[in-house]
Design an enzyme around this catalytic site. Structure first.
Site, PDB file in Angstrom:
ATOM      1  N   GLN A 193      -2.383 -12.093   8.355  1.00  0.00           N
ATOM      2  CA  GLN A 193      -2.636 -11.849   6.925  1.00  0.00           C
ATOM      3  C   GLN A 193      -1.937 -12.911   6.073  1.00  0.00           C
ATOM      4  O   GLN A 193      -2.515 -13.439   5.119  1.00  0.00           O
ATOM      5  CB  GLN A 193      -2.124 -10.447   6.571  1.00  0.00           C
ATOM      6  CG  GLN A 193      -2.086 -10.153   5.091  1.00  0.00           C
ATOM      7  CD  GLN A 193      -1.763  -8.697   4.795  1.00  0.00           C
ATOM      8  OE1 GLN A 193      -2.621  -7.834   4.966  1.00  0.00           O
ATOM      9  NE2 GLN A 193      -0.567  -8.396   4.353  1.00  0.00           N
ATOM     10  N   GLY A 208      11.164  -2.835   5.499  1.00  0.00           N
ATOM     11  CA  GLY A 208      10.456  -4.119   5.501  1.00  0.00           C
ATOM     12  C   GLY A 208       9.938  -4.459   4.105  1.00  0.00           C
ATOM     13  O   GLY A 208      10.099  -5.585   3.621  1.00  0.00           O
ATOM     14  N   HIS A 209       9.322  -3.469   3.429  1.00  0.00           N
ATOM     15  CA  HIS A 209       8.843  -3.717   2.055  1.00  0.00           C
ATOM     16  C   HIS A 209      10.025  -3.992   1.125  1.00  0.00           C
ATOM     17  O   HIS A 209       9.942  -4.846   0.236  1.00  0.00           O
ATOM     18  CB  HIS A 209       8.121  -2.490   1.499  1.00  0.00           C
ATOM     19  CG  HIS A 209       6.887  -2.085   2.247  1.00  0.00           C
ATOM     20  ND1 HIS A 209       6.823  -0.966   3.033  1.00  0.00           N
ATOM     21  CD2 HIS A 209       5.662  -2.665   2.309  1.00  0.00           C
ATOM     22  CE1 HIS A 209       5.614  -0.853   3.536  1.00  0.00           C
ATOM     23  NE2 HIS A 209       4.882  -1.869   3.130  1.00  0.00           N
ATOM     24  N   GLY A 232       5.147 -10.270   4.170  1.00  0.00           N
ATOM     25  CA  GLY A 232       5.959  -9.999   5.363  1.00  0.00           C
ATOM     26  C   GLY A 232       5.422 -10.726   6.591  1.00  0.00           C
ATOM     27  O   GLY A 232       4.211 -10.719   6.850  1.00  0.00           O
ATOM     28  N   MET A 254       0.850  -1.194   0.000  1.00  0.00           N
ATOM     29  CA  MET A 254       0.000   0.000   0.000  1.00  0.00           C
ATOM     30  C   MET A 254       0.891   1.251   0.000  1.00  0.00           C
ATOM     31  O   MET A 254       0.455   2.337   0.384  1.00  0.00           O
ATOM     32  CB  MET A 254      -0.929  -0.001   1.208  1.00  0.00           C
ATOM     33  CG  MET A 254      -1.885  -1.194   1.188  1.00  0.00           C
ATOM     34  SD  MET A 254      -3.421  -0.904   2.080  1.00  0.00           S
ATOM     35  CE  MET A 254      -2.813  -0.593   3.714  1.00  0.00           C
ATOM     36  N   GLY A 255       2.158   1.098  -0.405  1.00  0.00           N
ATOM     37  CA  GLY A 255       3.056   2.250  -0.472  1.00  0.00           C
ATOM     38  C   GLY A 255       3.573   2.653   0.902  1.00  0.00           C
ATOM     39  O   GLY A 255       3.555   1.851   1.836  1.00  0.00           O
ATOM     40  N   MET A 265       9.166  -2.604  11.802  1.00  0.00           N
ATOM     41  CA  MET A 265       8.911  -1.524  10.840  1.00  0.00           C
ATOM     42  C   MET A 265       7.451  -1.590  10.383  1.00  0.00           C
ATOM     43  O   MET A 265       6.935  -2.676  10.096  1.00  0.00           O
ATOM     44  CB  MET A 265       9.811  -1.681   9.631  1.00  0.00           C
ATOM     45  CG  MET A 265      11.255  -1.525   9.995  1.00  0.00           C
ATOM     46  SD  MET A 265      12.023  -0.298   8.977  1.00  0.00           S
ATOM     47  CE  MET A 265      13.655  -0.289   9.702  1.00  0.00           C
ATOM     48  N   SER A 266       6.820  -0.436  10.321  1.00  0.00           N
ATOM     49  CA  SER A 266       5.428  -0.357   9.877  1.00  0.00           C
ATOM     50  C   SER A 266       5.194   1.038   9.311  1.00  0.00           C
ATOM     51  O   SER A 266       5.736   2.025   9.834  1.00  0.00           O
ATOM     52  CB  SER A 266       4.492  -0.587  11.073  1.00  0.00           C
ATOM     53  OG  SER A 266       3.186  -0.128  10.758  1.00  0.00           O
ATOM     54  N   SER A 267       4.382   1.106   8.266  1.00  0.00           N
ATOM     55  CA  SER A 267       4.061   2.420   7.686  1.00  0.00           C
ATOM     56  C   SER A 267       3.345   3.288   8.711  1.00  0.00           C
ATOM     57  O   SER A 267       3.346   4.513   8.614  1.00  0.00           O
ATOM     58  CB  SER A 267       3.178   2.252   6.448  1.00  0.00           C
ATOM     59  OG  SER A 267       3.802   1.380   5.537  1.00  0.00           O
TER      60      SER A 267
HETATM   61  O1  PAF Z   1      -0.028  -5.659   3.874  1.00  0.00           O
HETATM   62  C1  PAF Z   1      -0.477  -4.764   3.122  1.00  0.00           C
HETATM   63  O2  PAF Z   1       0.150  -3.730   2.872  1.00  0.00           O
HETATM   64  C2  PAF Z   1      -1.851  -4.952   2.483  1.00  0.00           C
HETATM   65  O3  PAF Z   1      -2.723  -5.594   3.352  1.00  0.00           O
HETATM   66  C3  PAF Z   1      -1.802  -5.672   1.130  1.00  0.00           C
HETATM   67  C4  PAF Z   1      -1.313  -7.108   1.251  1.00  0.00           C
HETATM   68  C5  PAF Z   1      -0.897  -4.907   0.168  1.00  0.00           C
HETATM   69  C6  PAF Z   1      -3.206  -5.714   0.510  1.00  0.00           C
HETATM   70  O4  PAF Z   1      -3.709  -4.441   0.309  1.00  0.00           O
END
Ligand code: PAF
Length: 275
Positions: free
Chosen positions: A150, A33-34, A144, A27-28, A181-183
């Site tokens: 999730q 982490g991403h 992640g 989600m940007g 780390m988290s947005s």
């Molecule tokens: O983890 C996230 O950022 C979101 O839940 C994902 C997997 C991109 C789905 O929108």
């Protein structure tokens, strides 16, 4: 790095990409982490596709959709550095055209822990990820560990719906003090940020005490005592890594999981006990 915002354009481009394709849905507001997910895809796949879509379907009306951090230019620069081949950045009209009415229902696993605080969240996640998988058709899907529930739900969905993709889980990247780390960490005040590490400390205590043979009730009580005064605990537990069913003792593969609010910000974290 190429950027595509339309599904038809994605289909044409994906057909020409060398395989295997590794896919990282995001989600940007990208952080290390991403980038670890994209780097893992880079090292194992011929092509790396990342999606950037702040998915309205996974936010409840009172949640932070409108103020969710957005930085397309900064995100693109970071993705270039880690060798991303293609960025898919659709708008909501591409993903949810007028009349959109189909969604992926998740079972009981989606109703506990995160699902208690966010009852419609996992339906929104599963629906958007199913659609992204149908568009990108990746050989490998990189997720992640930080969002452990999730990952368990999406792994189940991939099996249940027969997507031809392998799910790869990449370990959580932490700040120097241990905070995952988290947005959403950007929402924390300086004082809340200092205290946020107490969630990680609580999980370490919970894991260690369970490994030492303490009862779950004792271990949870000791772990809760590690939380800072600003923390409002939502849950601490130990669960089976696949089913997310609560365990009465530590039986790997398992996660110790926790969520707490620091001010207005809800943080979650986990430790993965693989053996
Ligand atoms: O983890 C996230 O950022 C979101 O839940 C994902 C997997 C991109 C789905 O929108």
């Amino acid at each position: 790095m190429e950027i595509i915002s339309e599904i038809a354009g994605m289909r044409r481009r994906i057909a020409a990409l060398p395989r295997p394709i590794g896919f990282v849905p995001t989600m940007g507001a990208l952080h290390a982490g991403h980038l670890a997910l994209a780097s893992a895809a880079r090292s194992a796949c011929a092509s790396v596709v990342v999606s950037l879509f702040v998915n309205p379907l996974q936010f409840a009306p009172h949640e932070d959709l409108a103020r969710y951090p957005r930085d397309l230019a900064g995100d693109c620069a970071k993705l270039e550095v880690v060798g991303t081949t293609l960025l898919f950045a659709p708008d909501a009209a591409q993903m949810y055209p007028p009349g959109f009415m189909t969604s992926v229902e998740v079972g009981a696993m989606g109703g506990r822990y995160e699902g208690v605080a966010r009852p419609t969240h996992f339906r929104g996640v599963a629906t958007v990820v199913a659609k992204l998988l149908a568009i990108v058709t990746p050989d490998r899907l990189y997720l992640g560990q930080k969002d452990a529930q999730q990952t368990a739900i999406l792994r189940r969905m991939v099996t249940d719906l027969g997507f031809a993709t392998q799910v790869e889980i990449v370990p959580t990247v932490r700040e120097a003090d241990g905070v995952a780390m988290s947005s959403r960490n950007v929402y924390l005040s300086a004082e809340e940020r200092r205290e946020a590490v107490s969630l990680h400390r609580a999980l370490v205590t919970l894991r260690d005490r369970l490994q030492e043979g303490a009862s779950k009730a004792e271990a949870i009580e000791e772990a809760s005592a590690k939380l800072g005064s600003l923390a409002r605990l939502e849950y601490l537990d130990v669960v089976d890594a696949q089913s997310f069913d609560a365990l009465d003792a530590l039986r790997p593969p398992a996660f110790v999981i926790g969520a707490a609010r620091f001010g207005q910000t809800r943080l979650l974290d986990n430790l993965w006990i693989q053996k």
